[in-house]
Scaffold this active site. Structure first.
Site, short mmCIF file in Angstrom:
data_model
loop_
_atom_site.label_atom_id
_atom_site.label_comp_id
_atom_site.label_asym_id
_atom_site.label_seq_id
_atom_site.Cartn_x
_atom_site.Cartn_y
_atom_site.Cartn_z
N LYS A 103 -7.94 7.63 -3.87
CA LYS A 103 -6.81 8.03 -4.70
C LYS A 103 -7.28 9.10 -5.68
O LYS A 103 -8.25 8.89 -6.39
CB LYS A 103 -6.27 6.80 -5.43
CG LYS A 103 -4.84 6.94 -5.88
CD LYS A 103 -4.20 5.60 -6.17
CE LYS A 103 -2.85 5.84 -6.84
NZ LYS A 103 -2.05 4.65 -7.00
N GLU A 146 8.23 -9.06 -4.79
CA GLU A 146 9.22 -9.48 -5.79
C GLU A 146 9.88 -10.81 -5.42
O GLU A 146 10.12 -11.66 -6.28
CB GLU A 146 10.28 -8.39 -5.98
CG GLU A 146 9.80 -7.14 -6.71
CD GLU A 146 9.03 -6.15 -5.83
OE1 GLU A 146 8.92 -6.39 -4.60
OE2 GLU A 146 8.54 -5.13 -6.35
N ARG A 205 15.02 -6.84 -4.38
CA ARG A 205 14.25 -7.43 -3.29
C ARG A 205 14.31 -8.96 -3.30
O ARG A 205 14.12 -9.62 -2.28
CB ARG A 205 12.77 -7.05 -3.44
CG ARG A 205 12.37 -5.78 -2.81
CD ARG A 205 12.33 -5.93 -1.31
NE ARG A 205 12.38 -4.64 -0.66
CZ ARG A 205 11.32 -3.89 -0.41
NH1 ARG A 205 10.13 -4.33 -0.73
NH2 ARG A 205 11.47 -2.72 0.16
C1 LIG Z 1 9.55 -2.85 -3.94
C2 LIG Z 1 8.72 -2.01 -4.86
N1 LIG Z 1 8.05 -2.58 -5.88
C3 LIG Z 1 7.31 -1.82 -6.72
C4 LIG Z 1 7.24 -0.47 -6.55
C5 LIG Z 1 6.47 0.40 -7.55
N2 LIG Z 1 5.35 1.10 -6.90
C6 LIG Z 1 5.43 2.38 -6.54
S1 LIG Z 1 4.05 2.94 -5.80
C7 LIG Z 1 3.29 1.46 -6.00
C8 LIG Z 1 1.90 1.27 -5.52
C9 LIG Z 1 1.83 1.48 -4.05
O1 LIG Z 1 0.51 1.30 -3.63
P1 LIG Z 1 0.11 1.75 -2.19
O2 LIG Z 1 1.13 1.30 -1.23
O3 LIG Z 1 -1.28 1.29 -1.94
O4 LIG Z 1 0.18 3.32 -2.24
P2 LIG Z 1 -0.84 4.33 -2.97
O5 LIG Z 1 -0.13 4.80 -4.19
O6 LIG Z 1 -2.10 3.62 -3.26
O7 LIG Z 1 -1.00 5.42 -2.01
C10 LIG Z 1 4.13 0.55 -6.64
C11 LIG Z 1 3.77 -0.83 -7.01
C12 LIG Z 1 7.97 0.09 -5.50
N3 LIG Z 1 8.00 1.41 -5.29
N4 LIG Z 1 8.69 -0.69 -4.67
#
Ligand SMILES: Cc1ncc(C[n+]2csc(CCOP(=O)(O)OP(=O)(O)O)c2C)c(N)n1
Length: 638
Positions: free
Chosen positions: A283, A371, A399
Site C-alpha cells: 500500500k 457489519e 449491510r
Molecule cells: C461495506 C463497507 N464497509 C466499510 C467500508 C470502508 N472501507 C473502504 S476501503 C476499506 C479498506 C479496504 O481494504 P482492502 O479491501 O484490503 O483494500 P485496500 O485499500 O487495502 O486496497 C474500508 C474498510 C466500505 N467501503 N464498505
C-alpha cells in the site's frame, strides 16, 4: 512531471503498442498523476499507488471492453480511470461535476457497477459470468480484484461457495497488502500472513505441464513453477483454504513486477473453473511516506510534496467534527461505565476510535468489514448484559439490516447504534451518502431513533442511549460541530426541545440542520415573519404533543432533515398528524429528494437540495405565500 505517455492512452488498447520500458514509464506517470491530485483535496491515495502494475497488467492481458472487470469497493480505481480515457478530466476527480472517486458506468463502459461498499465484487463478477454464459457469450472472461481487507466480508464466502458449485470460469485476484484502512485483523488475516512465508504454490495442477510447454515463461516463472511439488508438501501453504473452497490457487505473486504479473495472468487466463491468484502489493508503493504510514495516506488531507518522495506540509483540519464529539463522549462513558463497549467494522480510523482502542483494548472490538456480524455480535453482548455501541457509518450499516431486525429490534436488546456520515457524505458521493437510515430503521418496533441537534446534544444523547433498556440509533453527519446557544434541556426519550416558538411558522429540525434552521428563522424575523424552531431530537418515538401543538398553532410547518424524504422524519410527522385527524396542507417536508445525490462538498450539495439557510428561508416564504399568510406577529410588534 511532464506526462508523455498518459495523454496518449485513450483506451487500454493503446497499452498494447507500448514497449516494456514504456510500460514501466507509464506506471511512473500514473503514480505522478496520483500524487498531483492529492495536493488540493482529500482522495484515496495509498491503495491506488499499490495497484498501478496490477491494473496495467490486467488491462494488457484482458480486453475489458469485452471481458469483465470488477474492482472490489472501487476506491482503488484511479489508475484504471487514467488508462480508460479519463486522464484529461482526472484533475476534476471528487469535485462536484467532475469524475467520481469510485467506478461510475456513466463515465465509462469500463466501469461496470457504481460501487463504494466492500465485498460484493466476486458476486457481481460471478453473476456477469453466469449471465454471459446464458447469453452465448461464454468467451467473456470475468475478473474480480479484491483486497485482503474486504476478503473477510461474509458475502465473499457466499460468492466463493457458489462459484465452486457452478465451476464458473472466474478469476479472483486477491490484492494482499496486509491492510484494510488500518492493519487487517482477524483469523483470516493470520492465515494470509502464513502465505507470506509459504513457498509459491500453483494449484493449477492439471494445467501445469501444458502451460510450461505452451507459455513463453521467463526464468522467474519457471523457477516458481518448479517449486510446485515442494509447495504441495507443505500442508499450510497459503492457498489451502481457497483450494478447499473449490478454487484453484496460484501465488503468492509479486504485484509490483509488471512483467511477471503479466505472465501469470496469461497463464490463468487459459485455465477453466474458478481461480484465485494471490498477489502481494504494498500500500503506497512508489511514494515512501505513504508506505511508511499507509493508514494516514489511505485518504490523506491535501498535502504538498517535498521533492519526489517526501511530504513538505499537510493541511490537517483544526476543526472538530461530530465524529470526534461522539468518540470523545464514548471514551468518557467507557471511563465511567465498565459495561460500555465499542464495536467498529474496520473503521477505527474513520470513526476516530484509536484512543478507545488503545486505552480500552478489552472493550474495543474491530470485526473487520463485517457489519452484519458486528450487529449480531452486539446483540449477543447486550443479551449477556453489556452495553454495546455499534459505531458504523449510516451507509455501511445497510449491510446489517436483517440483524438489526432480528438480533436486536425483535429481541428488544439495548444496543446503541452510532450512525456516522448520516446525511450527505460529501466527495465520496452516492455510495457513501447516509441518506436512508431514518426510513429503513423507522419501521422497526422497539428501536428508538435519535439525532443530536448540535454538539451540546451529543454526550447526553449517547449517555441516554447506552442506559436505555431498548435499542437506540443515533445519526449525525460528516460535518464540523456547531453549537446553538441555549439553556440546557435534558434528553428525554421521545421529547423534542422547543428552541423558539413562532406564530407564523415553525421549523421542526431532526438533526444538525437545527442550527441552520435557527439562522433561517433569524433571517425570516428580519423580514417580519415570526418563525420558531423545534429541535426534534427523536424521530421515534415522536413527540406528538409538541408536533401537534406546532401543527395546530403555527401558520405553517416545515420539517427539516438531512435524509431521504421518503419514509423519513417529515413522513413520520405527517403520518402522525393524519392519524390524529389534523390538517396537514400547511406542512411541507424538506430533505433529500427521491434520487441518488452526486458527489460534491456537503455544503454545495445542501444548496442543491435546498437545505442551506437560503433554501430554508426561500421554502418558508414560498410556503407562506402559497398559504396566503401575512407576516403578522413580528411586524405588528416591531
Ligand atoms: C461495506 C463497507 N464497509 C466499510 C467500508 C470502508 N472501507 C473502504 S476501503 C476499506 C479498506 C479496504 O481494504 P482492502 O479491501 O484490503 O483494500 P485496500 O485499500 O487495502 O486496497 C474500508 C474498510 C466500505 N467501503 N464498505
Amino acid at each position: 512531471m511532464d506526462f508523455q505517455l498518459l495523454p496518449q492512452i485513450q483506451s487500454p488498447k493503446d497499452l498494447r503498442r507500448l514497449t516494456d520500458p514504456q510500460l514501466l514509464q507509464l506506471a511512473d506517470e500514473i503514480r505522478e498523476a496520483l500524487c498531483t491530485v492529492v495536493t488540493d483535496r482529500t482522495a484515496h491515495f495509498a491503495s491506488n499507488l499499490g495497484v498501478v502494475e496490477l491494473c496495467l497488467a490486467l488491462h494488457q492481458v484482458f480486453d475489458f471492453s469485452h471481458d469483465r472487470l470488477i474492482w472490489d469497493t472501487g476506491h482503488q480505481i484511479y489508475p484504471h480511470k487514467l488508462i480508460t480515457g479519463r486522464f484529461a478530466q482526472f484533475q476534476t476527480i471528487r469535485r462536484k461535476g467532475g469524475l467520481m472517486g469510485f467506478p461510475n458506468p456513466n463515465e465509462s463502459d469500463y466501469d461496470l457497477f457504481m460501487t463504494g461498499h466492500a465485498g460484493a465484487s466476486i458476486s457481481t463478477a460471478l453473476g456477469l459470468k453466469a449471465g454471459d454464459n446464458l447469453l452465448n457469450q461464454a468467451d467473456r472472461r470475468s475478473v474480480a480484484v479484491i483486497g485482503d481487507g474486504a476478503l473477510p466480508s461474509g458475502i465473499v464466502f457466499e460468492a466463493m461457495n457458489n462459484a465452486a458449485e457452478l465451476k464458473s470460469d472466474l478469476l479472483v485476484i486477491l490484492n494482499d497488502n496486509k491492510m484494510g484502512i488500518c492493519p487487517r485483523v482477524g483469523g483470516l488475516a493470520k492465515y494470509l500472513d502464513k502465505a507470506r512465508v509459504a513457498p509459491f504454490y500453483n494449484g493449477l495442477k492439471r494445467d501445469v505441464s501444458w502451460l510450461l510447454n505452451k507459455l513463453p515463461l521467463g526464468e522467474t516463472a519457471h523457477h516458481a513453477l518448479s517449486q510446485f511439488k515442494d509447495a504441495l508438501k507443505g500442508f499450510l501453504h497459503g492457498g489451502m483454504l481457497f483450494e478447499e473452497l473449490g478454487f484453484r490457487y496460484l501465488g503468492p505473486v509479486d504485484g509490483h513486477d509488471l512483467l511477471g504479473l503479466r505472465r501469470y495472468l496469461e497463464m490463468v487466463k487459459e485455465v477453466s473453473g474458478p481461480v484465485l491468484m494471490h498477489v502481494f502489493t504494498q500500500k503506497g508503493h512508489g511514494f515512501e511516506p505513504a508506505c511508511n504510514d499507509p493508514v494516514m495516506f489511505h485518504a490523506p488531507p491535501p498535502f504538498q510534496r517535498n521533492g519526489h518522495n517526501g511530504v513538505a506540509s499537510i493541511k490537517k483540519s483544526a476543526s472538530r467534527a461530530y465524529t470526534n464529539a461522539v468518540s470523545d463522549a464514548l471514551y468518557d462513558l467507557m471511563q465511567r461505565d465498565p459495561k460500555v463497549c465499542v464495536l467498529t467494522a474496520a473503521m477505527c480510523e474513520g470513526n476516530k476510535l484509536s484512543r478507545v482502542r488503545t486505552d480500552f483494548p478489552d472493550r474495543f472490538f474491530d470485526t473487520g468489514i463485517c457489519e452484519g456480524h458486528s450487529v449480531a455480535f452486539a446483540g449477543g453482548m447486550a443479551k449477556a448484559g453489556m452495553k454495546p455501541v455499534v459505531d458504523i457509518y449510516s451507509t455501511f450499516l445497510q449491510r446489517s439490516y436483517d440483524h438489526i431486525f432480528q438480533e436486536v429490534a425483535l429481541q428488544n436488546l439495548p444496543v446503541t447504534f452510532c450512525m456516522d456520515r448520516a446525511g450527505l457524505a460529501g466527495a465520496d458521493g452516492p455510495t457513501h451518502h447516509g441518506a436512508f437510515d431514518i426510513g429503513y430503521l423507522r419501521v422497526f418496533p422497539n428501536l428508538i431513533l435519535a439525532a443530536p441537534g448540535d454538539e451540546h446534544d451529543v454526550a447526553p444523547m449517547l449517555e441516554f442511549a447506552v442506559n436505555s433498556p431498548q435499542p437506540v440509533a443515533i445519526r449525525y453527519p460528516k460535518a464540523n460541530t456547531e453549537a446553538v446557544d441555549r439553556p440546557e434541556q435534558p434528553i428525554e426519550s421521545g421529547k423534542a426541545e422547543v428552541f423558539a416558538w413562532g406564530a407564523d411558522g415553525m421549523f421542526i429540525a431532526y438533526g444538525t440542520l437545527f442550527s441552520r434552521c435557527v439562522e433561517a428563522a433569524r433571517q425570516l424575523r428580519t423580514l417580519g415573519w415570526d418563525v420558531g424552531v423545534i429541535n426534534a431530537r427523536f424521530a421515534k418515538p415522536l413527540d406528538t404533543d409538541t408536533m401537534f401543538r406546532a401543527i395546530e398553532d403555527c401558520g405553517f410547518v416545515l420539517t427539516v432533515e438531512e435524509g431521504a424524504l421518503m419514509g423519513g422524519f417529515g413522513s413520520a410527522v405527517l403520518e402522525a398528524a393524519n392519524d390524529a385527524g389534523l390538517r396537514t396542507d400547511h406542512i411541507r417536508r424538506l430533505g433529500l429528494p427521491d434520487r441518488f445525490i452526486e458527489h460534491g462538498e456537503r455544503d454545495e450539495l445542501l444548496v442543491d437540495v435546498g437545505l442551506d439557510v437560503d433554501g430554508l428561508v426561500a421554502a418558508a416564504t414560498s410556503l407562506a405565500e402559497k398559504l396566503d399568510l401575512e407576516p403578522a406577529t413580528v411586524a405588528k410588534t416591531a
